[in-house]
Scaffold this motif. Sequence first.
Motif, PDB file in Angstrom:
ATOM      1  N   ALA A  11       1.045  -1.276  -0.096  1.00 11.79           N
ATOM      2  CA  ALA A  11       0.108   0.039  -0.034  1.00 11.79           C
ATOM      3  C   ALA A  11       0.788   1.305   0.123  1.00 11.79           C
TER       4      ALA A  11
ATOM      5  N   HIS B  41       1.942  10.127   1.199  1.00 10.48           N
ATOM      6  CA  HIS B  41       1.397   9.067   2.075  1.00 10.48           C
ATOM      7  C   HIS B  41       1.164   9.694   3.632  1.00 10.48           C
ATOM      8  N   ARG B  44      -1.860  12.679   2.338  1.00 12.89           N
ATOM      9  CA  ARG B  44      -3.054  12.239   1.516  1.00 12.89           C
ATOM     10  C   ARG B  44      -3.528  13.120   0.633  1.00 12.89           C
ATOM     11  N   ASP B 110     -15.852   0.358   2.943  1.00 16.38           N
ATOM     12  CA  ASP B 110     -16.529  -0.404   1.734  1.00 16.38           C
ATOM     13  C   ASP B 110     -16.544  -1.713   1.968  1.00 16.38           C
ATOM     14  N   LEU B 116      -9.657  -3.245  -2.755  1.00 14.95           N
ATOM     15  CA  LEU B 116      -9.916  -2.233  -1.859  1.00 14.95           C
ATOM     16  C   LEU B 116      -8.822  -2.050  -0.667  1.00 14.95           C
ATOM     17  N   THR B 118      -5.876  -1.798  -0.418  1.00 11.38           N
ATOM     18  CA  THR B 118      -4.682  -0.905  -0.451  1.00 11.38           C
ATOM     19  C   THR B 118      -5.222   0.643  -0.104  1.00 11.38           C
ATOM     20  N   ASP B 119      -6.449   0.941  -0.524  1.00 13.30           N
ATOM     21  CA  ASP B 119      -7.087   2.308  -0.356  1.00 13.30           C
ATOM     22  C   ASP B 119      -7.520   2.126   1.276  1.00 13.30           C
ATOM     23  N   ARG B 120      -8.136   1.058   1.773  1.00 14.46           N
ATOM     24  CA  ARG B 120      -8.428   0.749   3.043  1.00 14.46           C
ATOM     25  C   ARG B 120      -7.290   1.128   4.087  1.00 14.46           C
ATOM     26  N   HIS B 122      -4.389   2.931   3.111  1.00 16.15           N
ATOM     27  CA  HIS B 122      -4.072   4.152   3.125  1.00 16.15           C
ATOM     28  C   HIS B 122      -5.110   5.177   4.195  1.00 16.15           C
ATOM     29  N   LYS B 123      -6.322   4.677   4.261  1.00 17.21           N
ATOM     30  CA  LYS B 123      -7.067   5.497   4.887  1.00 17.21           C
ATOM     31  C   LYS B 123      -6.936   5.101   6.709  1.00 17.21           C
TER      32      LYS B 123
END
Lengths: 159, 187
Positions: A11, B41, B44, B110, B116, B118-120, B122-123
């Motif tokens: 990530a 990172h 964001r 989500d 998803l 990776t996005d998760r 990141h958040k």
Amino acid sequence: MKQLDDELRNALKRREPPPGFAQRVMARVEQLAEERERTAAKPERAPSSGWNLWSPWSWFGRKVSVSFGAVAAMAAVVLLAVGIAFWQQHRIEQERREGEAARAQLIEALRVTSAKLNHVRTKVRSVTGDGSLIRTPGGHRTSSEPFFDGGDEVALPAA
Amino acid sequence: MNHQTAETQDAVLGRAAAGDSAAFEEIVRAHQSMVFSVACHFLRDPGRAEEIAQEAFLRLYQNLDRIESQAHLVQWLRKVTWRCAIDELRRAGHGKETALDDAPDPVAPDPPGDLLLTDRLHKLVASLPPRARMMVILRYQEDLDLAEIAKTMDVPLNTVKSGLSRALGVLRQKLNRVLGDAEYETA
């Protein structure tokens, strides 16, 4: 069983900046370099003839620049100190003069009093003849009583 | 990086320090993804991240004479990027340190799925307090060991050990909560 470490590595992979990033950095670098050159190329002040207060001074090998405000403040402090010294000296002188005048007045008053007393004594002696005491029936002293037993004049302090 | 490459890069560094702008541009191109990614990172926000990255390279240009080697350059850039990023966060009013456990969960979960994830992540990383977030970024983006992270962030080694361990614990816990049945472990 998945490894969080691997997922995080995946990530948080490096990503490329938007296109033209390096050019934008270089444009800012060139701008910075130009500003530096402009600053470095500023002409130095021509040396002035005589003593210029606002040019950097050299004290013990160090350049010291003096601002107008600092000079004005120093001048004000010096003037104030001189003024206070003069006023103090004037006040002391005035007090000394007043003291001398008061002393002279006192001596004069004593002299006048002494003369009057002597005059009165002379008068009294001429009335009583021998200068003996005259007492009233109540035993009070009258105005003919001599003020000074010795009969000598009052010694006055030296003027 | 082999010995030959390091020697070449040191030569480029020397030319840049002597005022060669082409050499400096070479340095920018070589390190732009590292600097931009750390900022991106962390914040964001790609726009603000580019600002931070540009600022870091400008500071490098102004301090080129202090850089001793290629390794020093990389470490210096990471440190300056961290400082610029934390300053930016404070300016924006989001720099208050919060406890790891108080860090909010990402909003609007989500449906789970690898695409998803990776996005998760990141958040979730973005929801960490700033210092813990930077430790995670330096550990997993830059692959730094704990001592290097401590040096980059100017904090004691034990702070990094405990901070990173707690941050990973929180990330694992939140990820499990969000994704339900999946079990995540750290190495």
